[in-house]
Design a protein around this motif. Structure first.
Motif, PDB file in Angstrom:
ATOM      1  N   GLY A 181       0.303  -8.499  14.683  1.00  0.00           N
ATOM      2  CA  GLY A 181       1.573  -8.511  13.952  1.00  0.00           C
ATOM      3  C   GLY A 181       1.987  -7.126  13.490  1.00  0.00           C
ATOM      4  O   GLY A 181       1.345  -6.122  13.778  1.00  0.00           O
ATOM      5  N   THR A 182       3.087  -7.092  12.746  1.00  0.00           N
ATOM      6  CA  THR A 182       3.658  -5.858  12.223  1.00  0.00           C
ATOM      7  C   THR A 182       3.653  -5.924  10.704  1.00  0.00           C
ATOM      8  O   THR A 182       4.019  -6.950  10.127  1.00  0.00           O
ATOM      9  CB  THR A 182       5.109  -5.680  12.722  1.00  0.00           C
ATOM     10  OG1 THR A 182       5.111  -5.736  14.139  1.00  0.00           O
ATOM     11  CG2 THR A 182       5.693  -4.359  12.260  1.00  0.00           C
ATOM     12  N   PHE A 183       3.238  -4.842  10.064  1.00  0.00           N
ATOM     13  CA  PHE A 183       3.220  -4.823   8.606  1.00  0.00           C
ATOM     14  C   PHE A 183       4.635  -4.857   8.057  1.00  0.00           C
ATOM     15  O   PHE A 183       5.500  -4.096   8.496  1.00  0.00           O
ATOM     16  CB  PHE A 183       2.540  -3.539   8.078  1.00  0.00           C
ATOM     17  CG  PHE A 183       1.051  -3.529   8.248  1.00  0.00           C
ATOM     18  CD1 PHE A 183       0.258  -4.296   7.420  1.00  0.00           C
ATOM     19  CD2 PHE A 183       0.458  -2.756   9.219  1.00  0.00           C
ATOM     20  CE1 PHE A 183      -1.123  -4.291   7.557  1.00  0.00           C
ATOM     21  CE2 PHE A 183      -0.916  -2.736   9.375  1.00  0.00           C
ATOM     22  CZ  PHE A 183      -1.716  -3.508   8.537  1.00  0.00           C
ATOM     23  N   VAL A 184       4.877  -5.710   7.093  1.00  0.00           N
ATOM     24  CA  VAL A 184       6.116  -5.708   6.332  1.00  0.00           C
ATOM     25  C   VAL A 184       5.935  -4.757   5.154  1.00  0.00           C
ATOM     26  O   VAL A 184       6.823  -4.010   4.787  1.00  0.00           O
ATOM     27  CB  VAL A 184       6.478  -7.134   5.848  1.00  0.00           C
ATOM     28  CG1 VAL A 184       7.692  -7.103   4.940  1.00  0.00           C
ATOM     29  CG2 VAL A 184       6.696  -8.057   7.038  1.00  0.00           C
ATOM     30  N   HIS A 185       4.719  -4.766   4.595  1.00  0.00           N
ATOM     31  CA  HIS A 185       4.323  -3.822   3.543  1.00  0.00           C
ATOM     32  C   HIS A 185       2.841  -3.531   3.744  1.00  0.00           C
ATOM     33  O   HIS A 185       2.044  -4.451   3.914  1.00  0.00           O
ATOM     34  CB  HIS A 185       4.533  -4.419   2.155  1.00  0.00           C
ATOM     35  CG  HIS A 185       3.951  -3.568   1.057  1.00  0.00           C
ATOM     36  ND1 HIS A 185       4.553  -2.423   0.607  1.00  0.00           N
ATOM     37  CD2 HIS A 185       2.803  -3.694   0.352  1.00  0.00           C
ATOM     38  CE1 HIS A 185       3.804  -1.869  -0.342  1.00  0.00           C
ATOM     39  NE2 HIS A 185       2.735  -2.630  -0.516  1.00  0.00           N
ATOM     40  N   LYS A 186       2.461  -2.268   3.707  1.00  0.00           N
ATOM     41  CA  LYS A 186       1.056  -1.892   3.841  1.00  0.00           C
ATOM     42  C   LYS A 186       0.651  -1.108   2.604  1.00  0.00           C
ATOM     43  O   LYS A 186       0.965   0.071   2.471  1.00  0.00           O
ATOM     44  CB  LYS A 186       0.808  -1.067   5.104  1.00  0.00           C
ATOM     45  CG  LYS A 186      -0.669  -0.799   5.315  1.00  0.00           C
ATOM     46  CD  LYS A 186      -0.969  -0.156   6.637  1.00  0.00           C
ATOM     47  CE  LYS A 186      -2.470   0.002   6.728  1.00  0.00           C
ATOM     48  NZ  LYS A 186      -2.907   0.790   7.805  1.00  0.00           N
TER      49      LYS A 186
END
Length: 108
Positions: free
Chosen positions: A54-59
């Protein structure tokens, strides 16, 4: 890396012992290397490349590679190293020569 990463505490346990507590959330025990050379304590973390799902929305949890050093005094040794629940605990002990230790003398 910056001097503020990773976050850490230095806690006085007693008159001769202190504990360095380093926050290492997101790292496995096998990613961490602790060494002492020439009275310099080195903590090094090498995060292996893993496939990201997946892709980070917030890291907000940093898992970057770093190396951090602390200068030890001549009379300090590393007594214990343990890692649990995302925290690395390094217990440092000051070796007090016998002639400098407090002595309780008997009263006659």
């Amino acid at each position: 890396s910056g001097t503020n990463y990773p976050p850490y505490n230095l806690v006085k346990l007693d008159n001769t012992s202190q504990q360095l507590q380093i926050a290492l959330a997101g790292f496995a025990k096998d990613d961490i290397e602790v060494s002492v050379e020439r009275k310099v304590l080195n903590v090094k973390v090498q995060k292996p490349d893993v496939a990201q799902v997946g892709t980070f929305v917030h890291k907000g949890v940093a898992t970057r590679t770093f190396s951090r050093n602390w200068q030890l005094s001549e009379d300090t040794i590393v007594d214990e190293v343990k890692y649990e629940d995302g925290m690395l605990y390094i217990t440092l002990k000051r070796i007090v020569p016998e002639e400098d230790q407090r002595k309780v003398l008997p009263i006659s």
